[in-house]
Design a protein around this motif. Structure first.
Motif, PDB file in Angstrom:
ATOM      1  N   LEU A   1     104.471 -78.980  51.428  1.00  0.00           N
ATOM      2  CA  LEU A   1     105.802 -79.144  52.127  1.00  0.00           C
ATOM      3  C   LEU A   1     106.350 -77.749  52.253  1.00  0.00           C
ATOM      4  O   LEU A   1     106.871 -77.246  53.375  1.00  0.00           O
ATOM      5  N   TYR A   2     106.374 -77.065  51.344  1.00  0.00           N
ATOM      6  CA  TYR A   2     106.846 -75.507  51.388  1.00  0.00           C
ATOM      7  C   TYR A   2     105.922 -74.719  51.811  1.00  0.00           C
ATOM      8  O   TYR A   2     104.698 -74.628  52.001  1.00  0.00           O
ATOM      9  N   THR A   3     106.536 -73.512  52.459  1.00  0.00           N
ATOM     10  CA  THR A   3     105.492 -72.491  53.352  1.00  0.00           C
ATOM     11  C   THR A   3     105.089 -71.331  52.262  1.00  0.00           C
ATOM     12  O   THR A   3     104.211 -70.728  52.430  1.00  0.00           O
ATOM     13  N   ASP A   4     105.611 -71.134  51.364  1.00  0.00           N
ATOM     14  CA  ASP A   4     105.469 -70.014  50.472  1.00  0.00           C
ATOM     15  C   ASP A   4     105.056 -70.105  49.174  1.00  0.00           C
ATOM     16  O   ASP A   4     104.914 -71.308  48.302  1.00  0.00           O
ATOM     17  N   ALA A   5     104.367 -69.077  48.314  1.00  0.00           N
ATOM     18  CA  ALA A   5     104.012 -69.036  47.007  1.00  0.00           C
ATOM     19  C   ALA A   5     102.816 -70.106  46.483  1.00  0.00           C
ATOM     20  O   ALA A   5     103.234 -71.187  45.908  1.00  0.00           O
ATOM     21  N   TYR A   6     101.890 -69.916  47.119  1.00  0.00           N
ATOM     22  CA  TYR A   6     100.554 -70.666  46.704  1.00  0.00           C
ATOM     23  C   TYR A   6      99.523 -69.599  46.697  1.00  0.00           C
ATOM     24  O   TYR A   6      98.698 -69.229  47.434  1.00  0.00           O
ATOM     25  N   TYR A   7      99.182 -69.552  45.330  1.00  0.00           N
ATOM     26  CA  TYR A   7      98.282 -68.389  44.784  1.00  0.00           C
ATOM     27  C   TYR A   7      97.679 -68.555  43.476  1.00  0.00           C
ATOM     28  O   TYR A   7      98.376 -69.558  42.396  1.00  0.00           O
ATOM     29  N   ILE A   8      96.811 -67.627  42.929  1.00  0.00           N
ATOM     30  CA  ILE A   8      96.269 -67.740  41.747  1.00  0.00           C
ATOM     31  C   ILE A   8      96.582 -66.163  41.396  1.00  0.00           C
ATOM     32  O   ILE A   8      96.421 -65.373  41.820  1.00  0.00           O
ATOM     33  N   GLY A   9      97.260 -66.272  39.931  1.00  0.00           N
ATOM     34  CA  GLY A   9      97.304 -64.871  39.396  1.00  0.00           C
ATOM     35  C   GLY A   9      97.396 -65.034  37.622  1.00  0.00           C
ATOM     36  O   GLY A   9      96.941 -65.983  37.348  1.00  0.00           O
ATOM     37  N   GLU A  10      98.152 -64.131  37.265  1.00  0.00           N
ATOM     38  CA  GLU A  10      97.992 -63.867  35.792  1.00  0.00           C
ATOM     39  C   GLU A  10      99.156 -65.091  35.235  1.00  0.00           C
ATOM     40  O   GLU A  10     100.453 -65.256  35.931  1.00  0.00           O
ATOM     41  N   TYR A  11      98.951 -66.079  34.385  1.00  0.00           N
ATOM     42  CA  TYR A  11      99.774 -67.080  34.081  1.00  0.00           C
ATOM     43  C   TYR A  11     101.081 -66.853  33.556  1.00  0.00           C
ATOM     44  O   TYR A  11     102.032 -67.224  33.853  1.00  0.00           O
ATOM     45  N   HIS A  12     101.233 -65.800  32.533  1.00  0.00           N
ATOM     46  CA  HIS A  12     102.148 -65.410  31.892  1.00  0.00           C
ATOM     47  C   HIS A  12     103.348 -64.645  33.122  1.00  0.00           C
ATOM     48  O   HIS A  12     104.578 -64.797  32.843  1.00  0.00           O
ATOM     49  N   GLU A  13     102.712 -64.120  33.877  1.00  0.00           N
ATOM     50  CA  GLU A  13     103.578 -63.350  35.097  1.00  0.00           C
ATOM     51  C   GLU A  13     104.156 -64.522  35.915  1.00  0.00           C
ATOM     52  O   GLU A  13     105.225 -64.253  36.271  1.00  0.00           O
ATOM     53  N   ILE A  14     103.222 -65.435  36.279  1.00  0.00           N
ATOM     54  CA  ILE A  14     103.894 -66.505  36.916  1.00  0.00           C
ATOM     55  C   ILE A  14     105.211 -67.074  36.271  1.00  0.00           C
ATOM     56  O   ILE A  14     106.036 -67.644  36.868  1.00  0.00           O
ATOM     57  N   ALA A  15     104.664 -67.482  34.855  1.00  0.00           N
ATOM     58  CA  ALA A  15     105.717 -68.234  34.354  1.00  0.00           C
ATOM     59  C   ALA A  15     106.975 -67.248  34.109  1.00  0.00           C
ATOM     60  O   ALA A  15     108.057 -67.956  34.178  1.00  0.00           O
ATOM     61  N   SER A  16     106.783 -66.042  33.865  1.00  0.00           N
ATOM     62  CA  SER A  16     107.977 -65.190  33.710  1.00  0.00           C
ATOM     63  C   SER A  16     108.780 -65.055  35.213  1.00  0.00           C
ATOM     64  O   SER A  16     109.973 -64.964  35.184  1.00  0.00           O
ATOM     65  N   ALA A  17     108.007 -64.978  36.271  1.00  0.00           N
ATOM     66  CA  ALA A  17     108.739 -65.023  37.663  1.00  0.00           C
ATOM     67  C   ALA A  17     109.516 -66.227  37.809  1.00  0.00           C
ATOM     68  O   ALA A  17     110.287 -66.325  38.832  1.00  0.00           O
ATOM     69  N   HIS A  18     109.372 -67.221  37.369  1.00  0.00           N
ATOM     70  CA  HIS A  18     109.615 -68.649  37.945  1.00  0.00           C
ATOM     71  C   HIS A  18     110.513 -69.225  36.493  1.00  0.00           C
ATOM     72  O   HIS A  18     110.232 -70.358  36.357  1.00  0.00           O
ATOM     73  N   GLN A  19     110.805 -68.599  35.587  1.00  0.00           N
ATOM     74  CA  GLN A  19     111.933 -68.825  34.325  1.00  0.00           C
ATOM     75  C   GLN A  19     112.784 -69.232  35.037  1.00  0.00           C
ATOM     76  O   GLN A  19     113.448 -68.773  36.035  1.00  0.00           O
ATOM     77  N   GLU A  20     113.671 -70.342  34.506  1.00  0.00           N
ATOM     78  CA  GLU A  20     114.787 -71.256  35.023  1.00  0.00           C
ATOM     79  C   GLU A  20     116.004 -70.972  34.358  1.00  0.00           C
ATOM     80  O   GLU A  20     116.941 -71.538  34.382  1.00  0.00           O
ATOM     81  N   PHE A  21     116.160 -69.829  33.314  1.00  0.00           N
ATOM     82  CA  PHE A  21     117.018 -69.794  32.397  1.00  0.00           C
ATOM     83  C   PHE A  21     118.341 -69.564  33.173  1.00  0.00           C
ATOM     84  O   PHE A  21     119.470 -70.238  32.965  1.00  0.00           O
ATOM     85  N   LEU A  22     118.358 -68.495  34.126  1.00  0.00           N
ATOM     86  CA  LEU A  22     119.560 -68.106  34.705  1.00  0.00           C
ATOM     87  C   LEU A  22     120.070 -69.396  35.612  1.00  0.00           C
ATOM     88  O   LEU A  22     121.127 -69.828  35.731  1.00  0.00           O
ATOM     89  N   PHE A  23     119.071 -70.100  36.181  1.00  0.00           N
ATOM     90  CA  PHE A  23     119.261 -71.129  36.957  1.00  0.00           C
ATOM     91  C   PHE A  23     119.968 -72.300  36.238  1.00  0.00           C
ATOM     92  O   PHE A  23     120.945 -72.894  36.549  1.00  0.00           O
ATOM     93  N   LEU A  24     119.615 -72.549  35.121  1.00  0.00           N
ATOM     94  CA  LEU A  24     120.154 -73.661  34.192  1.00  0.00           C
ATOM     95  C   LEU A  24     121.425 -73.262  33.609  1.00  0.00           C
ATOM     96  O   LEU A  24     122.349 -74.154  33.659  1.00  0.00           O
TER      97      LEU A  24
END
Length: 888
Positions: A210-233
């Motif tokens: 459904l979404y248009t952005d961010a479908y990729y393969i990369g380094e897992y820990h960098e992905i997890a860090s980029a999408h951590q939700e602490f501030l959002f929570l």
């Protein structure tokens, strides 16, 4: 400042001057600076980056063998698509896809689809993946639905497929921000095949990417860090806290409705953003439930913010806001009950309607109200003698009023939201700055309300100071009044004790001879044939029962005042009760030209189970009032019965053509010692207790009383009480028509079927000879051996005799020298033996509040008040004598 009237005493708080605008400005600059960081992509990762958006292959169906290589160029079952936007199955152009009408509530058939994404890794990239042990490759997908599996070079690496044997989806798994690690050895040098198996409704917009952005393969820990939700929570926690906090404030200050709408708006935002986090998948593994919650929260956000602004500025919610708020609530509710595809259609419909609602919010709630507020500021500045230039008016309105602060905050929030829209339309990214804009707006609302709370606290402090000063002046007066009240309380308590003692004594003294009257008449009525005196005996019995009811009414005054009215359910003859009440009240008509009519339901059960005396009391009060206040015409009693399983709703309707009651007096007739139109009715006997007692008794019997009247034409009282059904056979038409005919009742008086207990022996203890005579006559039909004792001492001597064994003891309470309670204690503790457990029934005229409980706590097993009711005596004999073995 406001263009509409406000509640009396309500004063809109000024916004904290410059403070809110400063906060908003700083926040806007901050987000303008950090937005590039928020939007930083993963392309710069030196370890690994593979953009999955590009040429992909799509087909209907799934074959695991096809997950190892790219499709052949000549294979027409595959469709090659350049993926640079949403990749939805419904828009993919695959042949033979089913179609569904817009807003059709039912889903299409769920099918499987295969997406193959080939990508290449050179030798350097493959060696970097294989030899860098402190890093792990990972996959990130911005959105994927509905059920799905992911294969890398034919190896299953993630599965969210939940289907039954027929292919129907059992649990939905359309998710956002999916990322997970991948084993390093699964990658190969050269071409790699990422296969995604998708199952879902092809007519639904969520089936696919459904979404248009961010479908990729990369380094897992960098992905997890980029999408951590602490501030959002943290933001979500702040929303929920503010919602709960201001809801609690509203519950303590109900007239501040802007608190309510702000709290609901904050809660809706918190819930909506929570559904966009990965935490929601822990709460709702089946994402269909979280989607329902997400849409409801989203739909309600706009009308709630509009209602908050309108109530904060003009102290009311506009009609148009209520209308589109009701529409959005309806859309949010209806989408719960149907398919996900229908839910997607509802979202499109809401988006269309939300454009108009948002336009109204901007133009009216922000624009028009700002201009109206500016006019108020202009008048205020002119009244203070200050220069009122347009710039100064605008500045004071923006920085010093609630409307101005909300306008600035709303513009900043809308600008940030517009930035997100532009980014999505032109850069194909679903940025999330809107959440921060809404957070600014919510924080602004919190600041305004906090300032208002601060002003209220200041007012409370000033009021407290004034109150303390007033209290200091009144303390001595209060102490004097307290001393006087204490004296009056002591006098009132003494008067209450005197009244209770008088009621206890007079009740006991009247009940004792009345026991002889009713008991002896009952004995005579059992004899056959009765002869000419039968009707007179029936009337004496009825009159005695009426006198007993009057005594009970006297006691009811005390019971109602203390809030303790007791019910004593027995099985009674329904027509017998009606006949007694009718005949007694017909006598009260006397020479008045009043016709009495009775209409009794022939379906009325022969016997009912309930408090017979209380039912008589209710009916006597209604008939007595109807006759007293009717000088000519008629009084009609209608009795209806409505069976409800084992219960019966017994309805008494008394209609009269008397004086009637004024409409303004209908609310006062059920108050104690109050009668409607005292001046007109001063010649009518009565203390004004009948209707209040009737109302209280009806409510205790789970019923109610209703009154209707036309002044000068008559009144109608309707009482409904609930009784259990005894003998459910209907009384029949003939008996119903002759219910108040004494001769008919006497002729058809049912003979009581007395159980025969020739082996039973009972001891009756009473210090009054007449009472013993009555007891002997009442017990004789049972064929049992009855032994009489005139005192507690004589009873103990008889019980110590080894020549006779008793099955039950009927013990009077108030006797000279040794009362019944002391006698029972000696029987239980000193005489002992089988007498420790023998049934002892209190036979007493002491029937005040708490008497039965008092006897049960002092060794008695049951309670039989005087005058003795034959039916209750029969039930006690069956309860205590029939169930135990009887000795010869």
């Amino acid at each position: 400042m406001f263009f509409t009237e406000k509640r009396e005493g309500w004063k809109a708080p000024r916004a904290p001057r410059f403070e809110c605008t400063r906060v908003i400005t700083i926040a806007a600059v901050f987000f303008a600076m950090v937005s590039p960081l928020l939007y930083a992509g993963p392309e710069s990762s030196p370890y690994l980056y593979v953009n999955l958006q590009g040429p992909v292959y799509l087909k209907t169906g799934f074959d695991p063998g096809e997950a190892f290589h790219s499709p052949r160029q000549d294979d027409k079952t595959w469709r090659r698509i350049e993926w640079n936007g949403p990749l939805l199955i419904k828009d993919s152009g695959l042949p033979d896809l089913p179609e569904r009408a817009f807003l059709s509530p039912f889903a299409g058939k769920e099918l499987e689809f295969t997406t193959i994404i080939p990508f290449a890794l050179d030798r350097e990239a493959k060696n970097r993946i294989s030899r860098t042990f402190d890093k792990t490759p990972g996959i990130f997908l911005s959105f994927l639905g509905d059920n799905w599996e992911i294969y890398l070079n034919g190896n299953l690496i993630r599965s969210e497929m939940y289907r039954d044997t027929e292919g129907r989806i059992l649990s939905h798994r359309f998710e956002r921000n999916i990322f997970f690690p991948v084993r390093q050895d699964l990658f190969t040098e050269g071409e790699n095949i990422l296969t995604i198996r998708i199952a879902g409704d092809p007519t639904d917009r969520i089936t696919g990417f459904l979404y248009t952005d961010a479908y990729y393969i990369g380094e897992y820990h960098e992905i997890a860090s980029a999408h951590q939700e602490f501030l959002f929570l943290v933001q979500i926690g702040a929303y929920l806290f503010m919602g709960a906090y201001y809801l609690a404030l509203f519950l303590n200050r109900r007239n501040a409705r802007h608190y309510l709408f702000f709290s609901l708006f904050s809660l809706a935002l918190g819930i909506y953003f929570l559904t966009m986090t990965r935490v929601v998948y822990l709460l709702f593994p089946d994402t269909a439930y979280s989607a329902c919650l997400e849409y409801i929260a989203l739909f309600l956000t706009l009308p709630l913010v509009a209602a908050f602004v309108e109530n904060a500025v003009i102290n009311r919610t506009l009609l148009i806001t209520k209308l589109y708020g009701g529409l959005f609530a309806f859309l949010g509710l209806i989408q719960i009950f149907f398919s996900q595809a229908f839910r997607s259609d509802i979202l499109k419909l809401w988006q269309f309607c939300a454009i108009g609602a948002a336009g109204f919010l901007v133009v009216f709630d922000f624009g028009y109200l700002f201009l109206v507020t500016a006019q108020g500021v202009k008048k205020r500045l002119a009244g203070e003698g200050r220069r009122a230039s347009p710039f100064r008016i605008a500045l004071v309105t923006i920085t010093g009023t609630v409307t101005g602060n909300l306008l600035v905050c709303g513009l900043v929030s809308l600008s940030i939201g517009l930035f997100d829209v532009i980014a999505k339309l032109f850069f194909h990214n679903s940025f999330i700055l809107s959440r921060y804009g809404l957070f600014i707006f919510t924080g602004m609302g919190g600041i305004i309300l906090s300032r208002q709370i601060g002003e209220l606290v200041d007012e409370l402090i000033r009021a407290k100071t004034a109150l303390e000063q007033t209290n200091a002046n009144l303390e001595e007066t209060v102490r004097e009044r307290t001393r006087e009240l204490e004296k009056q309380t002591h006098r009132a308590e003494g008067a209450s004790r005197t009244k209770s003692e008088f009621l206890a004594k007079i009740s006991h003294e009247i009940r004792t001879p009345l026991n002889a009257i009713i008991g002896l008449v009952e004995i005579e009525l059992r004899k056959k044939p009765l002869g000419e005196t039968g009707e007179n005996m029936e009337e004496i019995h009825s009159s005695g029962s009426t006198l007993l009811a009057l005594i009970n009414e006297m006691l009811d005054i005390s019971r109602i005042e203390s809030g303790r009215v007791e019910l004593n359910p027995v099985e009674y003859d329904s027509l017998g009760l009606l006949g007694e009440c009718i005949r007694v009240n017909m006598v009260r008509i006397g020479p008045k030209p009043v016709e009495f009519k009775a209409d009794i339901d022939e379906a009325l059960p022969k016997t009912l189970i309930g408090d017979e005396l209380r039912v008589k009391q209710i009916l006597n009060n209604l008939l007595s009032n109807g006759i007293k206040y009717t000088d000519k015409g008629s009084v009609t009693l209608r009795v209806r019965c409505r069976r409800e399983g084992e219960r019966c709703a017994l309805v008494f309707i008394v209609e009269d053509t008397g004086r009637g009651i004024k409409e303004e007096n209908l609310d006062t007739i059920f108050q104690e010692y109050r009668r409607a139109d005292e001046l007109l009715n001063r010649g009518i006997e009565g203390a004004g207790l009948g209707l209040p007692i009737t109302k209280a008794l009806a409510e205790i019997m789970e019923g109610r009383i209703e009154a209707a009247s036309v002044y000068g034409e008559g009144s109608t009282f309707t009482v409904t009480v609930y009784q259990r059904v005894g003998n459910g056979d209907p009384v029949g038409k003939t008996a119903a028509e002759h219910a108040f005919d004494p001769a008919f009742r006497l002729k058809n008086r049912d003979e009581q079927a007395f159980i025969q207990l020739p082996k039973a022996s009972v001891l009756v203890v009473d210090d009054v000879y007449t009472n013993l005579k009555v007891a002997l006559g009442l017990f004789r039909p049972y064929g049992m051996n009855v032994v009489l004792a005139k005192s507690g001492e004589q009873a103990i001597k008889i019980l110590k005799s080894p020549n006779i064994t008793f099955n039950a003891i009927f013990m009077d309470h108030l006797m000279p020298e040794m009362d019944g309670i002391e006698a029972v204690r000696i029987i239980r503790e000193e005489v002992g033996g089988y007498l420790k457990t023998i049934p002892i029934i209190a036979l007493t005229a002491n029937a005040l509040i708490g008497s039965e409980q008092m006897f049960l706590e002092n060794g008695f097993q049951d309670f039989l008040p005087k005058p003795v009711d034959a039916q209750r005596l029969d039930s006690i004999i069956k309860k205590w004598l029939v169930k135990q073995p009887l000795e010869d």
